[in-house]
Design a protein around this motif. Structure first.
Motif, PDB file in Angstrom:
ATOM      1  N   GLU A  54       2.720  18.101  13.267  1.00  0.00           N
ATOM      2  CA  GLU A  54       2.094  18.936  14.292  1.00  0.00           C
ATOM      3  C   GLU A  54       0.687  18.440  14.625  1.00  0.00           C
ATOM      4  O   GLU A  54      -0.226  18.488  13.788  1.00  0.00           O
ATOM      5  N   GLN A  55       0.516  17.965  15.854  1.00  0.00           N
ATOM      6  CA  GLN A  55      -0.755  17.366  16.253  1.00  0.00           C
ATOM      7  C   GLN A  55      -1.909  18.364  16.205  1.00  0.00           C
ATOM      8  O   GLN A  55      -3.052  17.993  15.903  1.00  0.00           O
ATOM      9  N   GLY A  56      -1.644  19.647  16.462  1.00  0.00           N
ATOM     10  CA  GLY A  56      -2.700  20.644  16.450  1.00  0.00           C
ATOM     11  C   GLY A  56      -3.213  20.964  15.056  1.00  0.00           C
ATOM     12  O   GLY A  56      -4.268  21.586  14.905  1.00  0.00           O
ATOM     13  N   SER A  57      -2.479  20.521  14.028  1.00  0.00           N
ATOM     14  CA  SER A  57      -2.902  20.767  12.653  1.00  0.00           C
ATOM     15  C   SER A  57      -3.808  19.670  12.109  1.00  0.00           C
ATOM     16  O   SER A  57      -4.326  19.800  11.002  1.00  0.00           O
ATOM     17  N   ASP A 108      -8.822  14.879  19.467  1.00  0.00           N
ATOM     18  CA  ASP A 108      -9.510  13.810  18.744  1.00  0.00           C
ATOM     19  C   ASP A 108      -8.833  12.474  19.082  1.00  0.00           C
ATOM     20  O   ASP A 108      -7.626  12.308  18.874  1.00  0.00           O
ATOM     21  N   PRO A 109      -9.592  11.499  19.596  1.00  0.00           N
ATOM     22  CA  PRO A 109      -8.976  10.207  19.922  1.00  0.00           C
ATOM     23  C   PRO A 109      -8.412   9.477  18.708  1.00  0.00           C
ATOM     24  O   PRO A 109      -7.651   8.528  18.866  1.00  0.00           O
ATOM     25  N   LYS A 110      -8.751   9.922  17.501  1.00  0.00           N
ATOM     26  CA  LYS A 110      -8.217   9.302  16.295  1.00  0.00           C
ATOM     27  C   LYS A 110      -7.015  10.053  15.723  1.00  0.00           C
ATOM     28  O   LYS A 110      -6.486   9.664  14.679  1.00  0.00           O
ATOM     29  N   ASN A 111      -6.570  11.097  16.415  1.00  0.00           N
ATOM     30  CA  ASN A 111      -5.423  11.871  15.947  1.00  0.00           C
ATOM     31  C   ASN A 111      -4.166  11.011  16.038  1.00  0.00           C
ATOM     32  O   ASN A 111      -3.753  10.614  17.132  1.00  0.00           O
ATOM     33  N   PRO A 112      -3.500  10.686  14.917  1.00  0.00           N
ATOM     34  CA  PRO A 112      -2.328   9.814  14.990  1.00  0.00           C
ATOM     35  C   PRO A 112      -1.095  10.488  15.562  1.00  0.00           C
ATOM     36  O   PRO A 112      -0.106   9.813  15.869  1.00  0.00           O
ATOM     37  N   PHE A 113      -1.138  11.817  15.711  1.00  0.00           N
ATOM     38  CA  PHE A 113       0.030  12.560  16.162  1.00  0.00           C
ATOM     39  C   PHE A 113       0.000  12.875  17.654  1.00  0.00           C
ATOM     40  O   PHE A 113       0.775  13.713  18.126  1.00  0.00           O
ATOM     41  N   THR A 114      -0.908  12.241  18.413  1.00  0.00           N
ATOM     42  CA  THR A 114      -0.901  12.370  19.867  1.00  0.00           C
ATOM     43  C   THR A 114      -0.670  10.997  20.494  1.00  0.00           C
ATOM     44  O   THR A 114      -1.035   9.970  19.925  1.00  0.00           O
ATOM     45  N   PRO A 115      -0.057  10.962  21.698  1.00  0.00           N
ATOM     46  CA  PRO A 115       0.295   9.676  22.308  1.00  0.00           C
ATOM     47  C   PRO A 115      -0.921   8.916  22.825  1.00  0.00           C
ATOM     48  O   PRO A 115      -1.965   9.493  23.148  1.00  0.00           O
ATOM     49  N   ALA A 150       0.845  -1.188   0.000  1.00  0.00           N
ATOM     50  CA  ALA A 150       0.000   0.000   0.000  1.00  0.00           C
ATOM     51  C   ALA A 150       0.879   1.236   0.000  1.00  0.00           C
ATOM     52  O   ALA A 150       2.042   1.201   0.396  1.00  0.00           O
ATOM     53  N   VAL A 151       0.328   2.351  -0.450  1.00  0.00           N
ATOM     54  CA  VAL A 151       0.980   3.645  -0.346  1.00  0.00           C
ATOM     55  C   VAL A 151       0.341   4.363   0.834  1.00  0.00           C
ATOM     56  O   VAL A 151      -0.866   4.612   0.848  1.00  0.00           O
ATOM     57  N   VAL A 152       1.146   4.661   1.831  1.00  0.00           N
ATOM     58  CA  VAL A 152       0.665   5.296   3.055  1.00  0.00           C
ATOM     59  C   VAL A 152       1.216   6.712   3.102  1.00  0.00           C
ATOM     60  O   VAL A 152       2.396   6.927   2.823  1.00  0.00           O
ATOM     61  N   ALA A 153       0.363   7.678   3.426  1.00  0.00           N
ATOM     62  CA  ALA A 153       0.749   9.082   3.376  1.00  0.00           C
ATOM     63  C   ALA A 153       0.656   9.744   4.736  1.00  0.00           C
ATOM     64  O   ALA A 153      -0.159   9.368   5.577  1.00  0.00           O
ATOM     65  N   ASN A 154       1.485  10.752   4.946  1.00  0.00           N
ATOM     66  CA  ASN A 154       1.320  11.645   6.085  1.00  0.00           C
ATOM     67  C   ASN A 154       0.050  12.462   5.855  1.00  0.00           C
ATOM     68  O   ASN A 154      -0.056  13.163   4.841  1.00  0.00           O
ATOM     69  N   PRO A 155      -0.953  12.399   6.746  1.00  0.00           N
ATOM     70  CA  PRO A 155      -2.227  13.060   6.472  1.00  0.00           C
ATOM     71  C   PRO A 155      -2.144  14.582   6.429  1.00  0.00           C
ATOM     72  O   PRO A 155      -3.048  15.225   5.888  1.00  0.00           O
ATOM     73  N   LEU A 156      -1.071  15.165   6.979  1.00  0.00           N
ATOM     74  CA  LEU A 156      -0.904  16.614   6.932  1.00  0.00           C
ATOM     75  C   LEU A 156      -0.069  17.055   5.731  1.00  0.00           C
ATOM     76  O   LEU A 156       0.058  18.243   5.481  1.00  0.00           O
ATOM     77  N   CYS A 157       0.481  16.085   5.033  1.00  0.00           N
ATOM     78  CA  CYS A 157       1.344  16.387   3.893  1.00  0.00           C
ATOM     79  C   CYS A 157       1.285  15.193   2.952  1.00  0.00           C
ATOM     80  O   CYS A 157       2.249  14.411   2.868  1.00  0.00           O
ATOM     81  N   PRO A 158       0.168  14.984   2.256  1.00  0.00           N
ATOM     82  CA  PRO A 158      -0.098  13.721   1.559  1.00  0.00           C
ATOM     83  C   PRO A 158       0.880  13.366   0.450  1.00  0.00           C
ATOM     84  O   PRO A 158       0.903  12.227  -0.003  1.00  0.00           O
ATOM     85  N   ASN A 159       1.689  14.340  -0.023  1.00  0.00           N
ATOM     86  CA  ASN A 159       2.651  13.976  -1.060  1.00  0.00           C
ATOM     87  C   ASN A 159       3.899  13.317  -0.486  1.00  0.00           C
ATOM     88  O   ASN A 159       4.777  12.889  -1.237  1.00  0.00           O
ATOM     89  N   ASN A 160       3.982  13.202   0.831  1.00  0.00           N
ATOM     90  CA  ASN A 160       5.057  12.448   1.468  1.00  0.00           C
ATOM     91  C   ASN A 160       4.509  11.089   1.879  1.00  0.00           C
ATOM     92  O   ASN A 160       3.667  10.987   2.769  1.00  0.00           O
TER      93      ASN A 160
END
Length: 598
Positions: free
Chosen positions: A98-101, A108-115, A29-39
């Motif tokens: 950045e989790q706040g972005s 949000d409990p689904k935020n991947p950028f928080t512990p 699969a191609v997995v992307a950073n949700p805040l920067c999908p071209n990465n």
């Protein structure tokens, strides 16, 4: 963000990243950073078939698709146990982590950028979680992260569940002294501070260890080199804190723009030859950094009992006590990550190290040489001289002038002011304890555990150690020249010539404890490509960043793989404008690998 991609989309995405893919290989699969999908990253953990281990051992996938896991703990016995996995959140200082972005914010409990913590049964089925997510009531982990380690005070037997967290990932003004040791309710996920106000800068409060009376933790240095530079929140981050009284050298270190700084001092403060008292600027007596600290488990106020156990490490990240029957009994193995080419006192090629920490008989911490010793050598040795890089404070960036990417004039300034590397201290505070062994520069020593008897076989001897090397972040050139493989992104094995203190396995009449200790280091688990899985089309069922290793109640080694990161390296470089990176995380690519003896 994860999608099952068509062959065409994989080829198109790979081409945008400069990768070459065999068109017949399209399973990932191609997995992307949700805040920067071209990465993006290629991801398919499969069955771990691209990880090579010795005959007699087998790799499998325990859990997959995780968000930057860093720690693991177990509760129970070989017949029935739970597995607690700590997801770190925003662990690396990229704006695109950045989790706040995140679209619905950092609560949000689904935020991947928080512990958070995920709880699995022994078969890898998720049974609880995410636990400990940040919330408005303040009863979760800190939102910025990273959370780094998790452990029960009684090991497999349970007791309180401890973890470490911080706001270190913001990597700018505001996160100073934000590190904590916390207690987590293993059912509800409620997070309660145990000790707060611990140093935070380049490295926060990290891994945990226990004995009957104390909790121990690795407290990384707040700077890269003992000097606050522009790489430390443009100078806003806190200075390093000594564990003993020290005298500074006459040297000050240039960050450009008229800012020169002494070691163990705030940015821009010059105090050559000054004496800096132990624990200077700390929020608690007994707190210092570049150290292994400890506090009493049963104290009414644990912060009042903090004391240094060992110090003089740049980042003594990985820690583990030797078993009672081991020749190293009473000592703690410490895996240290060496300094980078960056900041006001840059260096290149400094090794990582394996140390044995033992508190001195008088209760003072032993000392291991940083910031003026790298491995076995003085930091002034020519082998560590900086070569110039875009993260050096004196570098004026010039993309057209590789490999340094500094203008000709600024590179000349670096080589005149920062070569040779000058001492931070006038002299060491006590005799230096040398490492047991060193590892390759930028290989990133991040996890250690001693093997149980059930894991012994083949190349693994009684009393052996497995350790993880996370791999480099691209601040320096690769630590090997092709066709030799880079060192990192792997698990290694150490056998000791003394398996226990009372054995005589040579038939020579000598007890093991009477023989000089020797370490025998070899590869144990490594990708068949020798490189990270996410940049290896057709070989994605392997390691990206193996960050930790712990043995479970079943006698298997569980390897915590952080997942894919796009950094400043030539083969893993982030895509887009400079503000996209470096150190851009790809959530959903973390894995817990399981290695068992067959």
């Amino acid at each position: 963000m994860k999608r099952r991609a068509s062959c065409l989309s994989i080829l198109s995405s790979a081409a945008a990243l400069g990768l070459v893919i065999n068109p017949g290989v399209c399973a990932a699969a191609v997995v992307a950073n949700p805040l920067c999908p071209n990465n993006t990253a290629l991801f398919d953990s499969g069955t771990g078939q691209n990880i090579v281990v010795p005959p007699g051992f087998k790799v499998s996938v325990f859990a997959s698709g995780l968000n930057m896991p860093t720690g693991i703990a177990f509760l129970g016995n070989a017949q029935a146990f739970e597995v607690y996995v700590l997801e770190s959140g925003h662990g690396l200082p990229s704006a695109r982590n950045e989790q706040g972005s995140f679209v619905t914010g950092d609560s949000d409990p689904k935020n991947p950028f928080t512990p958070d913590i995920l709880v699995f049964d022994q078969n890898g089925k998720l049974i609880r979680g995410p636990l400990g997510k940040p919330n408005a009531a303040g009863t979760g982990f800190q939102a910025a992260g990273p959370a780094i380690d998790i452990a029960f005070e009684g090991g497999f037997h349970g007791g309180r569940l401890f973890a470490t967290d911080s706001n270190q990932a913001t990597h700018a003004a505001g996160q100073n002294n934000s590190s904590r040791i916390v207690i987590v309710n293993p059912q509800l996920g409620t997070v309660t501070p145990f000790i707060a106000g611990l140093p935070t800068g380049d490295h926060p409060t990290e891994q945990l260890a226990f004995d009957d009376k104390w909790v121990y933790w690795s407290q990384g240095s707040t700077t890269n080199s003992g000097v606050v530079g522009r790489d430390n929140g443009n100078g806003a981050n806190q200075q390093d804190i000594p564990c003993q009284d020290i005298m500074l050298s006459q040297n000050v270190f240039d960050s450009g723009g008229g800012k020169k700084t002494s070691g163990y001092s705030p940015f821009g403060v010059q105090r050559p030859g000054a004496t800096v008292k132990a624990f200077d600027s700390a929020m608690h007596k007994g707190v210092c950094d570049g150290a292994i600290l400890r506090a009493q488990l049963k104290a009414a106020n644990a912060a009042d009992t903090i004391e240094p156990f060992s110090w003089g490490y740049r980042n003594g990240y990985a820690i583990r006590f030797a078993p009672n029957d081991h020749p190293l009994h009473g000592g703690m193995l410490v895996g240290e990550d060496g300094p980078d080419e960056r900041g006001a006192r840059p260096s290149n090629g400094a090794p990582d190290g394996l140390h044995l920490a033992r508190q001195n008989a008088d209760g003072s911490p032993d000392y291991h040489g940083w910031p003026d010793r790298f491995g076995f050598l003085a930091s002034s040795q020519a082998v560590f001289n900086p070569i110039g890089g875009p993260s050096d404070d004196l570098c004026a960036f010039d993309a057209a002038n590789p490999p340094s990417h500094c203008t000709t004039a600024s590179l000349a300034l670096i080589l005149s002011e920062d070569v040779p590397i000058r001492d931070v201290l006038a002299f060491p505070p006590q005799p230096i304890t040398s490492p047991l062994a060193i590892e390759a520069a930028d290989s990133s020593f991040t996890g250690i555990d001693f093997v149980p008897k059930s894991f012994v076989g083949g190349p693994v001897q009684a009393g052996a150690v497995l350790y993880t090397l996370e791999g480099d972040f691209g601040f320096s050139p690769p630590n090997a020249t092709a066709p030799a493989p880079e060192v990192g992104h792997e698990v290694k094995l150490i056998n000791f010539n003394q398996q226990s203190r009372m054995e005589d396995d040579q038939g020579d009449g000598q007890q093991q404890g009477d023989k000089p200790l020797a370490l025998k280091i070899q590869n144990f688990a490594r990708n068949d490509t020798g490189d990270q899985a996410f940049i290896s089309p057709g070989h994605t069922a392997g390691f990206n960043r193996p960050l930790n290793v712990r043995f479970g109640p079943d006698g298997c080694a569980y390897v915590v793989d952080y997942g894919a990161v796009r950094d400043v390296g030539a083969d893993t470089h982030f895509v887009g404008p400079p503000q996209n990176g470096p150190l851009l995380q790809i959530p959903g690519t973390g894995v817990i690998w399981k290695i068992c003896k067959q």
